[in-house]
Design a protein around this motif. Sequence first.
Motif, PDB file in Angstrom:
ATOM      1  N   ARG A 173      -4.040   3.181   8.526  1.00 43.78           N
ATOM      2  CA  ARG A 173      -3.316   3.775   8.295  1.00 43.78           C
ATOM      3  C   ARG A 173      -3.318   4.193   6.479  1.00 43.78           C
ATOM      4  O   ARG A 173      -3.499   5.240   5.977  1.00 43.78           O
ATOM      5  N   GLN A 174      -2.809   2.879   6.528  1.00 47.27           N
ATOM      6  CA  GLN A 174      -2.822   2.848   4.749  1.00 47.27           C
ATOM      7  C   GLN A 174      -3.914   2.273   4.177  1.00 47.27           C
ATOM      8  O   GLN A 174      -4.305   3.126   2.970  1.00 47.27           O
ATOM      9  N   ILE A 175      -5.179   1.819   5.236  1.00 43.39           N
ATOM     10  CA  ILE A 175      -6.676   1.952   3.890  1.00 43.39           C
ATOM     11  C   ILE A 175      -6.803   3.642   3.936  1.00 43.39           C
ATOM     12  O   ILE A 175      -7.329   3.873   2.729  1.00 43.39           O
ATOM     13  N   GLN A 176      -6.112   4.197   4.939  1.00 39.14           N
ATOM     14  CA  GLN A 176      -6.771   5.939   4.749  1.00 39.14           C
ATOM     15  C   GLN A 176      -5.887   6.809   4.083  1.00 39.14           C
ATOM     16  O   GLN A 176      -6.633   7.332   2.899  1.00 39.14           O
ATOM     17  N   VAL A 177      -5.067   6.312   3.616  1.00 40.21           N
ATOM     18  CA  VAL A 177      -3.953   6.641   2.786  1.00 40.21           C
ATOM     19  C   VAL A 177      -4.620   6.268   1.483  1.00 40.21           C
ATOM     20  O   VAL A 177      -4.917   7.736   0.523  1.00 40.21           O
ATOM     21  N   ARG A 178      -5.056   4.840   0.934  1.00 43.65           N
ATOM     22  CA  ARG A 178      -5.182   4.978  -0.051  1.00 43.65           C
ATOM     23  C   ARG A 178      -6.588   4.640  -0.607  1.00 43.65           C
ATOM     24  O   ARG A 178      -6.556   5.721  -1.502  1.00 43.65           O
ATOM     25  N   LYS A 179      -7.394   5.592   0.788  1.00 43.74           N
ATOM     26  CA  LYS A 179      -9.406   5.765   0.291  1.00 43.74           C
ATOM     27  C   LYS A 179      -8.586   7.753  -0.342  1.00 43.74           C
ATOM     28  O   LYS A 179      -9.312   7.826  -1.091  1.00 43.74           O
ATOM     29  N   GLN A 180      -7.874   8.570   0.129  1.00 46.06           N
ATOM     30  CA  GLN A 180      -7.555   9.682  -0.248  1.00 46.06           C
ATOM     31  C   GLN A 180      -6.985   9.954  -1.482  1.00 46.06           C
ATOM     32  O   GLN A 180      -7.391  10.787  -2.408  1.00 46.06           O
ATOM     33  N   LEU A 237       0.728  -1.061  -0.143  1.00 45.00           N
ATOM     34  CA  LEU A 237       0.192   0.206   0.125  1.00 45.00           C
ATOM     35  C   LEU A 237       0.687   1.071  -0.376  1.00 45.00           C
ATOM     36  O   LEU A 237       2.053   1.230   0.105  1.00 45.00           O
ATOM     37  N   GLU A 238      -0.391   2.523  -0.318  1.00 47.12           N
ATOM     38  CA  GLU A 238       0.907   3.648  -0.233  1.00 47.12           C
ATOM     39  C   GLU A 238       1.057   3.928   1.338  1.00 47.12           C
ATOM     40  O   GLU A 238       0.679   4.449   2.181  1.00 47.12           O
TER      41      GLU A 238
END
Length: 509
Positions: A113-120, A88-89
């Motif tokens: 945290r990674q999921i939030q970054v990917r969503k953004q 992930l990003e």
Amino acid sequence: MELENLHKLLAKQLKKYLSEECLQHEAFQSFIKVVNDSYHSFDRDKELSEHSASLNEVEYYEINQKLKSEITQRRQSVEKLIEAIYLLETPESGELGEVDDRNLSSLVDVLQRQIQVRKQIEAELIHAKEVAENATQAKSEFLSMMSHEIRTPLNAIIGLTYLMQQEEQTPSVMENLKTLHFSAENLHMLINDILDFSKIEAGKVDLEEVPFDLKLLVSNVKKANQVKAEEKSNRIKLMLDDDIPNTLIGDPLRIAQVLNNLVSNAVKFTINGSVTIEVSVMKKNAEHVSIYFSVKDTGIGISPEKQKLIFERFTQANSETTRKFGGTGLGLVISKKLVQLHGSDIELESEEGKGAQFSFTLDLRIGTTVKQQMAIALSETENEDVSLEGVKLLLVDDYFVNIKVATKFLDKWKVTYDTADNGLVAIDKFKKNEYDLILMDLLMPEMDGYTAVEKIRETGAEIPIIALTASATLNNQDRAFNVGMNDYVTKPFNPKELYMKIAKYSGRI
């Protein structure tokens, strides 16, 4: 997620360290399910371990193998999860760092945290895509509108100038008319270049695969530039290889466009000199042939440092060239892109003050049947012996100047006609009269040409309808054919082209 359905120890830890909002997240629920299964596995391991002491050696070995398999599977699951996290990003705040596979709570935090970054990132990409699509649409609409608005008055200028040149004029008036006609044609060419460039940039140009006569095509390019060359005291030489097949398969329109751009450029930048067109066979087999094209002139030439610039859009070798010879520099850009669509490229050899040579090679299929469509088309456009007298048509246009120009030609050709200033009037006149064909504008008040044609086709009528419009974009042409129009003529129209299309669809040829 219901905590009472989970392992007691896990439920206790989750309740202590995680909020209810986190527990409701779909990604966490999947992860917690995996961890819950692991807790139960650990309990089973414990029970099996205690029981194994009372089992014989064979049973102990089998159970031990099962435990090892489960531990391996569990370890692989955790490793895959960690690997997925690293794929992930990375957050903008910095590096992800090491992930502790022994600390499940830490693992969950990292994953969140990674999921939030990917969503953004996904949200930003969607927004950027929407902005780009809106910009492309706005550009297309702007080009369509500007093309129509410029072509409409230009149609009147070119049409009336052409008609006035056919009449008796004093030498000074005739000279002024020639200058006016030359300037209007240059403006027309500029509009066509901009639209062509836009189509190529948007990837909306598809190469056709039709039979054509290459020798005839090149000869026509020479003829088209002969008058302009003679005006500048230039000679055009044509060298055609006898080994060129009679019929090739390709896109004759685009090949002619490239050659015409190169030859007209050579003529424009040469005075009291020569332009040599060479077309020869490089290699050939039973099905394919490689053709070499070259256009060489003895004109002003191009300095080495400027040679790359001329293939950039809206760029010429220098500002003095633009002032003296005119043009925008789009012709070479379009030619290069069209040649690249064929899987080739244009080569340039030049020396300032000693002329220039543009060359390229195209691989084309050899035709098995002779369908000399270009020869037929040429003979049609040159054959004005066909009479249009007695043809009755309906001319639909809302702009009085366009009507005035078109009717002057129709009167000259002895065509009988009615006029309508919008689609509603056109439908009414169509129902009350019999016509051989309809010339239909596209953009009109009350009812546009598209809708009018749809209404006419709904009646089952098969009357030929030709779009006669200043709208020249591909989208407009596609829409015109989709609603049932038979052909498309762009304003400013070529009188010979319109003459022969009327003759064709009225059954005179």
